[in-house]
Design a protein around this motif. Structure first.
Motif, PDB file in Angstrom:
ATOM      1  N   GLU A   1       0.847  -1.186   0.000  1.00 48.35           N
ATOM      2  CA  GLU A   1       0.000   0.000   0.000  1.00 48.35           C
ATOM      3  C   GLU A   1       0.887   1.242   0.000  1.00 48.35           C
ATOM      4  OE1 GLU A   1      -3.286   0.551   0.079  1.00 48.35           O
ATOM      5  OE2 GLU A   1      -4.305  -1.210   0.886  1.00 48.35           O
ATOM      6  N   LYS A   2       0.722   2.025  -1.036  1.00 43.69           N
ATOM      7  CA  LYS A   2       1.612   3.191  -1.173  1.00 43.69           C
ATOM      8  C   LYS A   2       1.352   4.236  -0.095  1.00 43.69           C
ATOM      9  CE  LYS A   2       3.346   2.333  -5.504  1.00 43.69           C
ATOM     10  NZ  LYS A   2       2.483   1.779  -6.562  1.00 43.69           N
ATOM     11  N   ASP A   3       0.147   4.301   0.403  1.00 40.43           N
ATOM     12  CA  ASP A   3      -0.167   5.335   1.398  1.00 40.43           C
ATOM     13  C   ASP A   3       0.552   5.112   2.720  1.00 40.43           C
ATOM     14  OD1 ASP A   3      -3.620   5.675   0.303  1.00 40.43           O
ATOM     15  OD2 ASP A   3      -1.742   6.574  -0.406  1.00 40.43           O
ATOM     16  N   VAL A   4       1.037   3.883   2.899  1.00 37.85           N
ATOM     17  CA  VAL A   4       1.780   3.596   4.143  1.00 37.85           C
ATOM     18  C   VAL A   4       2.976   4.557   4.267  1.00 37.85           C
ATOM     19  CG1 VAL A   4       3.313   1.898   5.201  1.00 37.85           C
ATOM     20  CG2 VAL A   4       1.079   1.199   4.388  1.00 37.85           C
ATOM     21  N   GLU A   5       3.593   4.852   3.126  1.00 34.65           N
ATOM     22  CA  GLU A   5       4.756   5.746   3.152  1.00 34.65           C
ATOM     23  C   GLU A   5       4.380   7.088   3.741  1.00 34.65           C
ATOM     24  OE1 GLU A   5       6.637   6.134  -0.608  1.00 34.65           O
ATOM     25  OE2 GLU A   5       8.013   7.711   0.085  1.00 34.65           O
ATOM     26  N   MET A   6       3.294   7.664   3.179  1.00 35.87           N
ATOM     27  CA  MET A   6       2.861   8.975   3.644  1.00 35.87           C
ATOM     28  C   MET A   6       2.587   8.963   5.130  1.00 35.87           C
ATOM     29  SD  MET A   6       0.189  10.925   1.235  1.00 35.87           S
ATOM     30  CE  MET A   6      -0.816  11.732   2.444  1.00 35.87           C
ATOM     31  N   LEU A   7       1.927   7.911   5.557  1.00 37.41           N
ATOM     32  CA  LEU A   7       1.549   7.796   6.960  1.00 37.41           C
ATOM     33  C   LEU A   7       2.769   7.781   7.863  1.00 37.41           C
ATOM     34  CD1 LEU A   7      -1.100   7.513   8.483  1.00 37.41           C
ATOM     35  CD2 LEU A   7      -0.789   5.055   8.446  1.00 37.41           C
ATOM     36  N   PHE A   8       3.704   6.912   7.513  1.00 36.94           N
ATOM     37  CA  PHE A   8       4.906   6.787   8.339  1.00 36.94           C
ATOM     38  C   PHE A   8       5.700   8.083   8.366  1.00 36.94           C
ATOM     39  CE2 PHE A   8       6.082   2.631  10.100  1.00 36.94           C
ATOM     40  CZ  PHE A   8       4.995   1.874   9.717  1.00 36.94           C
ATOM     41  N   LEU A   9       5.835   8.697   7.171  1.00 39.02           N
ATOM     42  CA  LEU A   9       6.610   9.940   7.122  1.00 39.02           C
ATOM     43  C   LEU A   9       5.996  10.989   8.031  1.00 39.02           C
ATOM     44  CD1 LEU A   9       7.500  10.209   3.325  1.00 39.02           C
ATOM     45  CD2 LEU A   9       9.045   9.712   5.228  1.00 39.02           C
ATOM     46  N   GLN A  10       4.677  11.025   8.083  1.00 37.28           N
ATOM     47  CA  GLN A  10       4.037  12.014   8.947  1.00 37.28           C
ATOM     48  C   GLN A  10       4.135  11.626  10.406  1.00 37.28           C
ATOM     49  OE1 GLN A  10       0.179  13.264   7.775  1.00 37.28           O
ATOM     50  NE2 GLN A  10       0.728  13.446   5.613  1.00 37.28           N
ATOM     51  N   LYS A  11       3.976  10.334  10.653  1.00 37.83           N
ATOM     52  CA  LYS A  11       3.999   9.891  12.052  1.00 37.83           C
ATOM     53  C   LYS A  11       5.368  10.131  12.681  1.00 37.83           C
ATOM     54  CE  LYS A  11      -0.004   8.162  13.360  1.00 37.83           C
ATOM     55  NZ  LYS A  11      -0.666   8.527  14.604  1.00 37.83           N
ATOM     56  N   PHE A  12       6.401   9.996  11.860  1.00 33.56           N
ATOM     57  CA  PHE A  12       7.745  10.123  12.421  1.00 33.56           C
ATOM     58  C   PHE A  12       8.427  11.425  11.994  1.00 33.56           C
ATOM     59  CE2 PHE A  12       8.180   6.144  14.542  1.00 33.56           C
ATOM     60  CZ  PHE A  12       7.393   5.237  13.856  1.00 33.56           C
ATOM     61  N   ARG A  13       7.606  12.462  11.677  1.00 35.11           N
ATOM     62  CA  ARG A  13       8.182  13.710  11.201  1.00 35.11           C
ATOM     63  C   ARG A  13       9.280  14.222  12.089  1.00 35.11           C
ATOM     64  NH1 ARG A  13       5.507  16.902   8.281  1.00 35.11           N
ATOM     65  NH2 ARG A  13       6.377  18.848   9.078  1.00 35.11           N
ATOM     66  N   LYS A  14       8.968  14.222  13.389  1.00 33.42           N
ATOM     67  CA  LYS A  14       9.905  14.837  14.327  1.00 33.42           C
ATOM     68  C   LYS A  14      11.237  14.113  14.289  1.00 33.42           C
ATOM     69  CE  LYS A  14       6.992  17.334  17.435  1.00 33.42           C
ATOM     70  NZ  LYS A  14       5.764  16.700  17.940  1.00 33.42           N
ATOM     71  N   GLU A  15      11.148  12.778  14.375  1.00 33.89           N
ATOM     72  CA  GLU A  15      12.366  11.968  14.371  1.00 33.89           C
ATOM     73  C   GLU A  15      13.152  12.136  13.079  1.00 33.89           C
ATOM     74  OE1 GLU A  15       9.384  11.031  15.117  1.00 33.89           O
ATOM     75  OE2 GLU A  15       9.355  10.058  17.077  1.00 33.89           O
ATOM     76  N   ILE A  16      12.401  12.215  11.972  1.00 35.26           N
ATOM     77  CA  ILE A  16      13.072  12.382  10.675  1.00 35.26           C
ATOM     78  C   ILE A  16      13.724  13.754  10.596  1.00 35.26           C
ATOM     79  CG2 ILE A  16      12.715  12.529   8.177  1.00 35.26           C
ATOM     80  CD1 ILE A  16      10.422  10.500   8.530  1.00 35.26           C
ATOM     81  N   LYS A  17      12.952  14.747  11.053  1.00 36.20           N
ATOM     82  CA  LYS A  17      13.470  16.118  11.011  1.00 36.20           C
ATOM     83  C   LYS A  17      14.745  16.245  11.824  1.00 36.20           C
ATOM     84  CE  LYS A  17      11.050  20.480  11.051  1.00 36.20           C
ATOM     85  NZ  LYS A  17      10.049  21.207  11.815  1.00 36.20           N
ATOM     86  N   SER A  18      14.724  15.600  12.995  1.00 36.14           N
ATOM     87  CA  SER A  18      15.898  15.712  13.860  1.00 36.14           C
ATOM     88  C   SER A  18      17.036  14.835  13.382  1.00 36.14           C
ATOM     89  CB  SER A  18      15.510  15.313  15.291  1.00 36.14           C
ATOM     90  OG  SER A  18      15.161  13.929  15.317  1.00 36.14           O
TER      91      SER A  18
END
Lengths: 128, 462
Positions: free
Chosen positions: A9-26
């Protein structure tokens, strides 16, 4: 820490990226995504040893199933940690996954708080 | 030998010997026997001239008279009437002759000649009478025999008739019983058939509900997850706005926009799955409506895929849709056409899945990718829907049988064998057709043809 998520499911990517925004940003986390078992293997083989340390995979995918991928990953990269995420939380799948060397088994709908706990554990372990 | 004695003898002899069917008491027989003996004695005596002739004659006449008495007055001897009549002229002439010879001998000389002639004629008369009587008797006998025969035959016929009647009655009741038993069986079979068709519909619905419920989970999860994450983003956005970080807030808004779109998408997806299910379960109203076959194909392809995926964890297949965008709407019963498409597509998925399992099991190491395609198009007079798969194909031997009710190649319990039969009936009812094109080990293409309406000419529509 680089984590690979495998789900058709391609939408999983979007979901994860948003869920872990903070961690990714940092910069704590880097998330990469594959939409099939083959893609996942390709991605991992790009570097030797692979830069990914943890793989989360769905079970029910067309082509190579998550369990098949699990076996292959464990064969090729024994040090790689693999956990399953699946809608099918039944005994059989759980046993198979565990028998093939999966670390954890998460059922869908994904409880992101549990997932986050798992990942933060990893992070703390990693940073040690 | 004296004539009278002879006549008497003859008379009594025949009296004693009645024709068939007449009984004389033993006592009478005895008397007659005695009379005969007596006459024989008389003859002997007469021959030896032991007694005077006159006495012999008298005995003779007496016996004759006795016989006549018997014949006339006793019913047992009535049958000998004719004999008496035959001999009577002779007796009378003889008697007259004797009387005149005794009383007036002179006249006797004169008339002797006449007496002799008369006697002669009387003898002829006797013979004639005897002859006629015999003949009569014979013909009577024949008649009697005939009548007996007829009676016998009649009785046999009656008996046979009676037997026949009995047998016919038996047979009729047997047949009636059989008929009733058959009628009962027919009713039961019809009821069973209705039940089975219902079961088939329910089974195909049941297959779907189990899978569908599961498949709805997926989009619903996304709806939940994306709404959750949107909430989190909103909180963040508020913070950023309070801090005055507009650019940051803007990027968050972009994410939120995307999320909303996704929520909508997945919501719709869940909705269409449910709709498809309802459509399938609703018993056909039988009404023709305007139907967009492309939509039906799309919906039922997804429906079938979801359903099979959920039912069989190992199920996996690639599918493709090639739908002609210019396809016109046609008049049809949507639930029925949907059912047909669902059945054919499910069969295709099943077939390719079977092949995949076999290959896996045999570990051929081939890279077999199960593949199902649904293609729609137009001919001059029909809408064409092709269901193409790269499964094991349909063997020539069973191509004829697959539309037969209850024919299935699935293991027991897995299929009712009614899917294709129902589909065939539905298409026929729509004036359509179904064609099979299959190559063993290569794949199968099923063509469904649905007629365009009377004023729908594909050329006119283009």
């Amino acid at each position: 820490m680089k984590i690979l998520i495998v789900d058709d499911e391609k939408d999983v990517e979007m979901l994860f990226l948003q869920k872990f925004r903070k961690e990714i940003k940092s910069g704590e986390l880097e998330l990469v995504f594959a939409f099939s078992g083959h893609e996942a293997l390709d991605l991992l083989s790009q570097s030797d040893p692979p830069t990914v340390v943890y793989v989360f995979s769905d079970i029910n995918m067309p082509g190579m199933t998550g369990l098949e991928l699990l076996k292959k990953l464990k064969d090729k990269y024994p040090k790689l940690t693999v956990s399953m995420i699946s809608a099918y939380g039944d005994e059989e799948n759980y046993k198979k996954a565990m028998a093939s060397g999966a670390k954890e088994f998460f059922t869908k709908p994904i409880d992101f708080s549990t997932l986050k706990k798992e990942i933060s554990e990893l992070l703390t372990n990693n940073s040690k | 030998m004296k004539l009278e004695i002879i006549i008497a003898f003859v008379l009594i002899y025949y009296l004693r010997k009645p024709p068939q069917g007449i009984e004389i008491s033993i006592r009478k027989k005895k008397i007659l026997n005695m009379a005969l003996v007596f006459l024989i004695v008389a003859i002997i005596v007469g021959e030896f001239n032991l007694i005077n002739d006159v006495y012999i004659k008298a005995i003779g006449f007496f016996m004759i008279g006795y016989s006549v008495y018997l014949v006339l007055y006793l019913p047992e001897f009535h049958h000998r009437r004719n004999l008496a009549y035959a001999l009577s002229p002779l007796v009378i002439i003889s008697l007259s002759e004797d009387i005149i010879a005794y009383a007036r001998p002179d006249l006797m000389e004169k008339y002797e000649g006449y007496f002799d002639t008369a006697a002669f004629f009387a003898i002829i008369w006797a013979f004639a009478m005897w002859y006629i009587s015999k003949k009569q008797k014979k013909s009577l006998e024949i008649e009697r025999k005939k009548a007996q025969e007829k009676e016998k035959e009649h009785q046999i016929t009656q008996r046979l008739k009676a037997e026949l009647e009995v047998r016919v009655k038996e047979r009729t009741s047997e047949l009636t019983q059989q008929k009733e038993a058959l009628e009962k069986t027919l009713r039961e079979l019809k009821a069973a058939q209705t039940q089975l068709i219902h079961a088939e519909k329910m089974a195909s619905l049941g297959e779907l509900t189990a899978g569908i419920a599961h498949e709805i989970q997926n989009p619903l999860n996304f709806v939940n997850n994306f709404s959750e994450v949107t909430n989190e983003l909103m909180v963040e956005m508020k913070e950023e706005l309070e801090k005055g970080n507009i650019t940051e807030a803007m990027s968050l808004i972009t994410d939120i926009e995307q999320n909303m779109k996704k929520i909508n998408e997945h919501g719709k997806r869940a909705g269409s799955i449910v709709r498809g299910m309802l459509l399938h379960s609703r018993s056909s109203s039988g009404k023709m409506e305007r139907v967009n076959v492309n939509n039906l194909a799309d919906e039922y392809l997804r429906l079938s895929y979801h359903g099979l995926r959920a039912k069989d964890r190992t199920f996996n297949a690639k599918f493709k849709m090639d739908l002609d965008p210019d396809l016109p709407e046609i008049m049809a019963i949507p639930q029925d056409i949907g059912r047909v498409l669902l059945n054919l597509i499910s069969n295709a998925f099943y077939a390719v899945n079977e092949k995949a399992s076999l290959i896996k099991a045999a570990d051929f190491g081939e890279n077999y990718i199960p593949y199902v395609e649904v293609k729609t198009g137009l001919t001059d007079s029909h809408i064409k829907v092709l269901i193409i798969d790269n499964g094991p194909g349909i063997p020539e031997a069973i191509k004829e049988k697959i539309f037969q009710p209850f024919f299935t190649t699935k293991p027991t319990g897995e299929g009712t064998g009614l899917g294709l039969s129902l589909s065939y009936d539905i298409l026929k009812a729509h004036g359509g057709e179904i064609q099979i094109n299959s190559i063993e080990n290569k794949g199968t293409t099923i063509s469904v043809l649905l007629p365009l309406g009377k004023n729908q000419d594909s050329k006119a529509l283009k």
